[in-house]
Write a protein that holds these residues in place. Sequence first.
Motif, PDB file in Angstrom:
ATOM      1  N   MET A   1       0.819  -1.208   0.000  1.00  0.00           N
ATOM      2  CA  MET A   1       0.000   0.000   0.000  1.00  0.00           C
ATOM      3  C   MET A   1       0.853   1.258   0.000  1.00  0.00           C
ATOM      4  N   ALA A   2       2.008   1.181   0.687  1.00  0.00           N
ATOM      5  CA  ALA A   2       2.884   2.349   0.728  1.00  0.00           C
ATOM      6  C   ALA A   2       3.386   2.690  -0.677  1.00  0.00           C
ATOM      7  N   TRP A   3       3.814   1.675  -1.425  1.00  0.00           N
ATOM      8  CA  TRP A   3       4.304   1.927  -2.782  1.00  0.00           C
ATOM      9  C   TRP A   3       3.177   2.372  -3.703  1.00  0.00           C
ATOM     10  N   LEU A   4       1.978   1.877  -3.468  1.00  0.00           N
ATOM     11  CA  LEU A   4       0.838   2.321  -4.268  1.00  0.00           C
ATOM     12  C   LEU A   4       0.582   3.809  -4.034  1.00  0.00           C
ATOM     13  N   ARG A   5       0.684   4.242  -2.772  1.00  0.00           N
ATOM     14  CA  ARG A   5       0.513   5.670  -2.479  1.00  0.00           C
ATOM     15  C   ARG A   5       1.615   6.501  -3.124  1.00  0.00           C
ATOM     16  N   VAL A   6       2.839   5.978  -3.138  1.00  0.00           N
ATOM     17  CA  VAL A   6       3.947   6.691  -3.778  1.00  0.00           C
ATOM     18  C   VAL A   6       3.627   6.941  -5.247  1.00  0.00           C
ATOM     19  N   VAL A   7       3.128   5.909  -5.921  1.00  0.00           N
ATOM     20  CA  VAL A   7       2.812   6.033  -7.359  1.00  0.00           C
ATOM     21  C   VAL A   7       1.602   6.929  -7.567  1.00  0.00           C
ATOM     22  N   MET A   8       0.554   6.704  -6.784  1.00  0.00           N
ATOM     23  CA  MET A   8      -0.693   7.446  -6.974  1.00  0.00           C
ATOM     24  C   MET A   8      -0.537   8.926  -6.659  1.00  0.00           C
ATOM     25  N   ARG A   9       0.412   9.261  -5.788  1.00  0.00           N
ATOM     26  CA  ARG A   9       0.655  10.668  -5.480  1.00  0.00           C
ATOM     27  C   ARG A   9       1.805  11.232  -6.304  1.00  0.00           C
ATOM     28  N   GLY A  10       2.861  10.438  -6.462  1.00  0.00           N
ATOM     29  CA  GLY A  10       4.069  10.942  -7.099  1.00  0.00           C
ATOM     30  C   GLY A  10       3.902  11.253  -8.575  1.00  0.00           C
ATOM     31  N   VAL A  11       3.209  10.387  -9.311  1.00  0.00           N
ATOM     32  CA  VAL A  11       3.056  10.614 -10.751  1.00  0.00           C
ATOM     33  C   VAL A  11       2.227  11.871 -11.030  1.00  0.00           C
ATOM     34  N   PRO A  12       1.038  12.028 -10.421  1.00  0.00           N
ATOM     35  CA  PRO A  12       0.296  13.275 -10.638  1.00  0.00           C
ATOM     36  C   PRO A  12       1.048  14.513 -10.170  1.00  0.00           C
ATOM     37  N   LEU A  13       1.807  14.369  -9.056  1.00  0.00           N
ATOM     38  CA  LEU A  13       2.570  15.515  -8.552  1.00  0.00           C
ATOM     39  C   LEU A  13       3.631  15.937  -9.551  1.00  0.00           C
ATOM     40  N   ALA A  14       4.326  14.971 -10.155  1.00  0.00           N
ATOM     41  CA  ALA A  14       5.349  15.294 -11.149  1.00  0.00           C
ATOM     42  C   ALA A  14       4.734  15.989 -12.356  1.00  0.00           C
ATOM     43  N   PHE A  15       3.593  15.483 -12.820  1.00  0.00           N
ATOM     44  CA  PHE A  15       2.920  16.125 -13.947  1.00  0.00           C
ATOM     45  C   PHE A  15       2.478  17.536 -13.593  1.00  0.00           C
ATOM     46  N   LEU A  16       1.975  17.713 -12.364  1.00  0.00           N
ATOM     47  CA  LEU A  16       1.516  19.033 -11.934  1.00  0.00           C
ATOM     48  C   LEU A  16       2.666  20.018 -11.880  1.00  0.00           C
ATOM     49  N   VAL A  17       3.778  19.630 -11.228  1.00  0.00           N
ATOM     50  CA  VAL A  17       4.898  20.550 -11.039  1.00  0.00           C
ATOM     51  C   VAL A  17       5.568  20.896 -12.363  1.00  0.00           C
ATOM     52  N   PHE A  18       5.931  19.883 -13.137  1.00  0.00           N
ATOM     53  CA  PHE A  18       6.653  20.154 -14.376  1.00  0.00           C
ATOM     54  C   PHE A  18       5.725  20.667 -15.477  1.00  0.00           C
ATOM     55  N   GLY A  19       4.474  20.221 -15.459  1.00  0.00           N
ATOM     56  CA  GLY A  19       3.508  20.786 -16.403  1.00  0.00           C
ATOM     57  C   GLY A  19       3.239  22.242 -16.100  1.00  0.00           C
ATOM     58  N   GLY A  20       3.110  22.560 -14.809  1.00  0.00           N
ATOM     59  CA  GLY A  20       2.906  23.956 -14.423  1.00  0.00           C
ATOM     60  C   GLY A  20       4.089  24.818 -14.783  1.00  0.00           C
ATOM     61  N   LEU A  21       5.301  24.245 -14.650  1.00  0.00           N
ATOM     62  CA  LEU A  21       6.505  24.991 -15.006  1.00  0.00           C
ATOM     63  C   LEU A  21       6.547  25.304 -16.494  1.00  0.00           C
ATOM     64  N   ILE A  22       6.161  24.339 -17.307  1.00  0.00           N
ATOM     65  CA  ILE A  22       6.138  24.570 -18.759  1.00  0.00           C
ATOM     66  C   ILE A  22       5.152  25.680 -19.104  1.00  0.00           C
ATOM     67  N   VAL A  23       3.964  25.623 -18.492  1.00  0.00           N
ATOM     68  CA  VAL A  23       2.970  26.676 -18.736  1.00  0.00           C
ATOM     69  C   VAL A  23       3.520  28.033 -18.286  1.00  0.00           C
ATOM     70  N   LEU A  24       4.164  28.053 -17.100  1.00  0.00           N
ATOM     71  CA  LEU A  24       4.730  29.306 -16.584  1.00  0.00           C
ATOM     72  C   LEU A  24       5.762  29.888 -17.541  1.00  0.00           C
ATOM     73  N   LEU A  25       6.645  29.046 -18.057  1.00  0.00           N
ATOM     74  CA  LEU A  25       7.692  29.526 -18.957  1.00  0.00           C
ATOM     75  C   LEU A  25       7.106  30.039 -20.271  1.00  0.00           C
ATOM     76  N   LEU A  26       6.067  29.386 -20.752  1.00  0.00           N
ATOM     77  CA  LEU A  26       5.418  29.842 -21.985  1.00  0.00           C
ATOM     78  C   LEU A  26       4.743  31.203 -21.777  1.00  0.00           C
ATOM     79  N   VAL A  27       4.052  31.337 -20.641  1.00  0.00           N
ATOM     80  CA  VAL A  27       3.407  32.619 -20.334  1.00  0.00           C
ATOM     81  C   VAL A  27       4.455  33.701 -20.123  1.00  0.00           C
ATOM     82  N   ARG A  28       5.584  33.315 -19.530  1.00  0.00           N
ATOM     83  CA  ARG A  28       6.656  34.282 -19.269  1.00  0.00           C
ATOM     84  C   ARG A  28       7.231  34.828 -20.571  1.00  0.00           C
ATOM     85  N   LEU A  29       7.211  34.035 -21.635  1.00  0.00           N
ATOM     86  CA  LEU A  29       7.692  34.517 -22.939  1.00  0.00           C
ATOM     87  C   LEU A  29       6.882  35.716 -23.422  1.00  0.00           C
ATOM     88  N   ILE A  30       5.609  35.733 -23.058  1.00  0.00           N
ATOM     89  CA  ILE A  30       4.744  36.861 -23.430  1.00  0.00           C
ATOM     90  C   ILE A  30       4.820  37.960 -22.381  1.00  0.00           C
TER      91      ILE A  30
END
Length: 266
Positions: A1-30
Amino acid sequence: MAWLRVVMRGVPLAFLVFGGLIVLLLVRLIERPFHGFHRPWTPHITRVVCRSSFVLLGIKFRSEGHPMTERGAVVANHCSWLDIFALNARKRVYFVSKSEVAKWPGIGWLARSTGTVFIDRDPRQARAQKELFEKRLLAGHKLLFFPEGTSSDGIRILPFKSTLFAAFFTPQLKDALNVQPVTLSYQAPDGADPRMYGWWGDMEFGPHLLQTLAASPQGQITVTYHAPLKVSDFASRKDLAMTCEKIVRSGLKLSPAAQALLSEPR
Protein backbone atom coordinates in the motif's frame (compact mmCIF):
# COMPACT_ATOMS: atom_id res chain seq x y z
CA MET A 1 0.00 0.00 0.00
CA ALA A 2 2.88 2.35 0.73
CA TRP A 3 4.30 1.93 -2.78
CA LEU A 4 0.84 2.32 -4.27
CA ARG A 5 0.51 5.67 -2.48
CA VAL A 6 3.95 6.69 -3.78
CA VAL A 7 2.81 6.03 -7.36
CA MET A 8 -0.69 7.45 -6.97
CA ARG A 9 0.66 10.67 -5.48
CA GLY A 10 4.07 10.94 -7.10
CA VAL A 11 3.06 10.61 -10.75
CA PRO A 12 0.30 13.28 -10.64
CA LEU A 13 2.57 15.52 -8.55
CA ALA A 14 5.35 15.29 -11.15
CA PHE A 15 2.92 16.13 -13.95
CA LEU A 16 1.52 19.03 -11.93
CA VAL A 17 4.90 20.55 -11.04
CA PHE A 18 6.65 20.15 -14.38
CA GLY A 19 3.51 20.79 -16.40
CA GLY A 20 2.91 23.96 -14.42
CA LEU A 21 6.51 24.99 -15.01
CA ILE A 22 6.14 24.57 -18.76
CA VAL A 23 2.97 26.68 -18.74
CA LEU A 24 4.73 29.31 -16.58
CA LEU A 25 7.69 29.53 -18.96
CA LEU A 26 5.42 29.84 -21.98
CA VAL A 27 3.41 32.62 -20.33
CA ARG A 28 6.66 34.28 -19.27
CA LEU A 29 7.69 34.52 -22.94
CA ILE A 30 4.74 36.86 -23.43
CA GLU A 31 4.91 38.50 -20.03
CA ARG A 32 8.59 39.44 -20.15
CA PRO A 33 8.50 41.77 -23.22
CA PHE A 34 5.57 43.74 -21.78
CA HIS A 35 6.45 43.83 -18.09
CA GLY A 36 10.17 43.04 -17.73
CA PHE A 37 11.00 42.24 -14.10
CA HIS A 38 7.37 42.75 -13.10
CA ARG A 39 5.32 39.54 -13.23
CA PRO A 40 1.57 40.20 -13.08
CA TRP A 41 0.48 36.84 -14.59
CA THR A 42 2.87 34.01 -13.74
CA PRO A 43 2.54 34.20 -9.92
CA HIS A 44 -1.04 32.95 -10.24
CA ILE A 45 0.23 29.79 -11.93
CA THR A 46 2.72 29.20 -9.12
CA ARG A 47 0.08 29.55 -6.42
CA VAL A 48 -2.31 27.14 -8.13
CA VAL A 49 0.45 24.52 -8.53
CA CYS A 50 1.57 24.81 -4.91
CA ARG A 51 -1.91 24.65 -3.39
CA SER A 52 -2.82 21.72 -5.64
CA SER A 53 0.38 19.91 -4.61
CA PHE A 54 -0.83 19.69 -1.01
CA VAL A 55 -4.16 18.30 -2.20
CA LEU A 56 -2.34 15.54 -4.11
CA LEU A 57 -0.05 14.81 -1.16
CA GLY A 58 -2.98 14.68 1.24
CA ILE A 59 -1.32 17.22 3.54
CA LYS A 60 -3.62 19.80 5.12
CA PHE A 61 -2.59 23.39 4.48
CA ARG A 62 -3.55 26.29 6.73
CA SER A 63 -2.49 29.92 6.78
CA GLU A 64 -2.91 32.61 9.40
CA GLY A 65 -2.48 36.35 9.03
CA HIS A 66 -2.03 38.21 5.77
CA PRO A 67 0.87 38.40 3.30
CA MET A 68 2.06 41.98 3.13
CA THR A 69 1.17 44.14 0.15
CA GLU A 70 4.03 46.61 0.70
CA ARG A 71 7.35 46.29 -1.07
CA GLY A 72 9.85 44.23 0.82
CA ALA A 73 11.28 40.86 1.76
CA VAL A 74 10.06 37.82 3.66
CA VAL A 75 12.08 35.89 6.25
CA ALA A 76 11.07 32.44 7.48
CA ASN A 77 12.34 29.41 9.32
CA HIS A 78 13.56 26.59 7.07
CA CYS A 79 12.38 23.01 7.68
CA SER A 80 12.01 21.11 4.43
CA TRP A 81 11.78 21.10 0.64
CA LEU A 82 8.05 21.41 1.33
CA ASP A 83 8.72 25.02 2.40
CA ILE A 84 8.80 25.95 -1.30
CA PHE A 85 5.20 24.84 -1.77
CA ALA A 86 3.99 26.20 1.57
CA LEU A 87 5.44 29.70 1.10
CA ASN A 88 4.13 30.00 -2.47
CA ALA A 89 0.68 28.56 -1.79
CA ARG A 90 -0.75 31.86 -0.56
CA LYS A 91 1.57 34.52 -2.00
CA ARG A 92 4.25 34.28 -4.69
CA VAL A 93 7.76 34.70 -3.31
CA TYR A 94 11.19 34.45 -4.95
CA PHE A 95 13.75 32.46 -3.02
CA VAL A 96 17.27 33.60 -2.28
CA SER A 97 19.61 30.62 -2.38
CA LYS A 98 23.30 29.81 -2.31
CA SER A 99 24.91 29.65 -5.74
CA GLU A 100 25.69 25.93 -5.40
CA VAL A 101 21.99 25.10 -5.79
CA ALA A 102 22.05 26.43 -9.36
CA LYS A 103 24.36 23.54 -10.28
CA TRP A 104 22.24 20.77 -8.76
CA PRO A 105 20.77 18.41 -11.40
CA GLY A 106 17.09 19.12 -12.01
CA ILE A 107 16.57 21.26 -8.92
CA GLY A 108 18.99 23.93 -10.14
CA TRP A 109 17.22 24.25 -13.46
CA LEU A 110 13.86 24.39 -11.71
CA ALA A 111 15.11 27.09 -9.32
CA ARG A 112 16.54 29.24 -12.13
CA SER A 113 13.35 28.91 -14.16
CA THR A 114 11.16 30.14 -11.31
CA GLY A 115 13.17 33.31 -10.60
CA THR A 116 15.37 32.24 -7.68
CA VAL A 117 18.10 34.74 -6.79
CA PHE A 118 21.47 33.04 -6.26
CA ILE A 119 24.10 34.52 -3.98
CA ASP A 120 27.82 33.89 -4.18
CA ARG A 121 30.22 34.19 -1.25
CA ASP A 122 32.86 35.60 -3.58
CA PRO A 123 33.49 39.22 -2.43
CA ARG A 124 34.02 40.19 -6.08
CA GLN A 125 30.33 39.47 -6.68
CA ALA A 126 29.08 41.54 -3.75
CA ARG A 127 28.38 44.73 -5.71
CA ALA A 128 26.54 42.96 -8.53
CA GLN A 129 24.47 40.96 -6.03
CA LYS A 130 23.54 44.11 -4.10
CA GLU A 131 22.37 45.78 -7.30
CA LEU A 132 20.31 42.71 -8.23
CA PHE A 133 18.67 42.66 -4.79
CA GLU A 134 17.77 46.32 -5.13
CA LYS A 135 16.38 45.88 -8.63
CA ARG A 136 14.22 42.90 -7.70
CA LEU A 137 12.96 44.36 -4.41
CA LEU A 138 12.14 47.75 -5.89
CA ALA A 139 10.32 45.97 -8.73
CA GLY A 140 7.96 44.59 -6.10
CA HIS A 141 9.31 41.03 -5.89
CA LYS A 142 8.95 39.48 -2.44
CA LEU A 143 12.39 37.94 -1.95
CA LEU A 144 12.39 35.10 0.57
CA PHE A 145 15.37 34.67 2.88
CA PHE A 146 16.06 31.76 5.27
CA PRO A 147 18.18 33.51 7.93
CA GLU A 148 19.00 30.26 9.75
CA GLY A 149 21.34 29.45 6.88
CA THR A 150 20.26 25.78 6.84
CA SER A 151 17.18 23.67 7.44
CA SER A 152 16.13 22.31 10.85
CA ASP A 153 14.19 19.26 12.00
CA GLY A 154 10.96 21.24 12.00
CA ILE A 155 10.42 21.35 15.77
CA ARG A 156 13.03 23.98 16.61
CA ILE A 157 14.22 27.28 15.15
CA LEU A 158 17.93 27.91 14.77
CA PRO A 159 19.56 31.31 15.49
CA PHE A 160 19.11 33.83 12.68
CA LYS A 161 22.26 35.02 10.96
CA SER A 162 22.24 38.77 10.38
CA THR A 163 24.47 38.83 7.29
CA LEU A 164 21.71 38.84 4.68
CA PHE A 165 19.82 41.58 6.53
CA ALA A 166 22.59 44.01 5.58
CA ALA A 167 21.13 44.14 2.05
CA PHE A 168 18.06 45.95 3.43
CA PHE A 169 20.06 48.81 4.92
CA THR A 170 21.42 50.36 1.73
CA PRO A 171 20.41 54.00 1.15
CA GLN A 172 18.19 52.94 -1.76
CA LEU A 173 16.25 50.36 0.26
CA LYS A 174 16.21 51.26 3.95
CA ASP A 175 13.36 53.79 3.78
CA ALA A 176 11.43 51.92 1.10
CA LEU A 177 11.23 48.37 2.40
CA ASN A 178 9.43 46.24 4.95
CA VAL A 179 10.38 42.79 6.19
CA GLN A 180 7.66 40.27 7.02
CA PRO A 181 8.49 37.43 9.43
CA VAL A 182 6.73 34.15 8.60
CA THR A 183 6.58 30.98 10.69
CA LEU A 184 6.32 27.51 9.16
CA SER A 185 4.85 24.92 11.53
CA TYR A 186 4.76 21.24 10.57
CA GLN A 187 2.43 18.93 12.49
CA ALA A 188 3.02 15.21 11.96
CA PRO A 189 0.04 12.83 12.19
CA ASP A 190 -0.69 11.28 15.58
CA GLY A 191 1.77 8.57 16.50
CA ALA A 192 4.41 9.61 13.94
CA ASP A 193 7.80 11.15 14.65
CA PRO A 194 7.14 14.90 15.10
CA ARG A 195 10.16 15.54 12.85
CA MET A 196 8.89 13.46 9.91
CA TYR A 197 8.54 16.48 7.59
CA GLY A 198 11.91 17.98 8.52
CA TRP A 199 14.70 17.61 5.97
CA TRP A 200 18.03 18.55 7.51
CA GLY A 201 21.68 17.65 7.98
CA ASP A 202 22.95 15.01 5.57
CA MET A 203 19.50 13.54 4.79
CA GLU A 204 19.11 12.59 1.12
CA PHE A 205 16.26 14.05 -0.89
CA GLY A 206 15.07 10.84 -2.57
CA PRO A 207 14.31 8.78 0.56
CA HIS A 208 12.65 11.76 2.24
CA LEU A 209 10.46 12.37 -0.81
CA LEU A 210 9.39 8.71 -0.87
CA GLN A 211 8.64 8.78 2.86
CA THR A 212 6.45 11.87 2.41
CA LEU A 213 4.61 10.39 -0.58
CA ALA A 214 3.97 7.12 1.27
CA ALA A 215 2.79 8.58 4.58
CA SER A 216 -0.73 7.71 5.73
CA PRO A 217 -2.31 9.51 7.35
CA GLN A 218 -0.71 12.83 6.53
CA GLY A 219 -0.28 15.81 8.82
CA GLN A 220 -0.65 19.56 8.44
CA ILE A 221 1.41 22.60 7.52
CA THR A 222 0.53 26.00 8.96
CA VAL A 223 2.00 29.22 7.57
CA THR A 224 1.72 32.16 9.95
CA TYR A 225 2.18 35.65 8.50
CA HIS A 226 3.24 38.17 11.13
CA ALA A 227 2.96 41.94 10.91
CA PRO A 228 5.57 43.52 8.58
CA LEU A 229 8.44 45.47 10.12
CA LYS A 230 9.75 48.73 8.68
CA VAL A 231 13.47 48.49 8.04
CA SER A 232 13.89 52.18 8.86
CA ASP A 233 12.66 51.52 12.42
CA PHE A 234 15.80 49.51 13.21
CA ALA A 235 19.27 50.82 13.93
CA SER A 236 21.16 47.84 12.53
CA ARG A 237 20.87 44.53 10.73
CA LYS A 238 21.53 42.69 14.00
CA ASP A 239 18.58 44.40 15.70
CA LEU A 240 16.30 43.53 12.79
CA ALA A 241 17.53 39.92 12.63
CA MET A 242 17.04 39.44 16.39
CA THR A 243 13.51 40.85 16.29
CA CYS A 244 12.55 38.69 13.31
CA GLU A 245 13.90 35.59 15.04
CA LYS A 246 11.86 36.28 18.19
CA ILE A 247 8.68 36.81 16.18
CA VAL A 248 9.15 33.69 14.04
CA ARG A 249 9.95 31.63 17.12
CA SER A 250 6.83 32.91 18.91
CA GLY A 251 4.62 31.62 16.09
CA LEU A 252 5.92 28.03 16.04
CA LYS A 253 3.12 25.57 16.78
CA LEU A 254 4.29 22.35 18.42
CA SER A 255 2.33 19.22 19.28
CA PRO A 256 2.68 17.69 22.77
CA ALA A 257 4.86 14.97 21.21
CA ALA A 258 7.19 17.59 19.70
CA GLN A 259 7.40 19.47 23.00
CA ALA A 260 8.28 16.24 24.80
CA LEU A 261 10.98 15.48 22.24
CA LEU A 262 12.49 18.95 22.69
CA SER A 263 12.65 18.49 26.45
CA GLU A 264 14.73 15.32 26.15
CA PRO A 265 18.48 15.72 26.79
CA ARG A 266 20.43 16.03 23.52
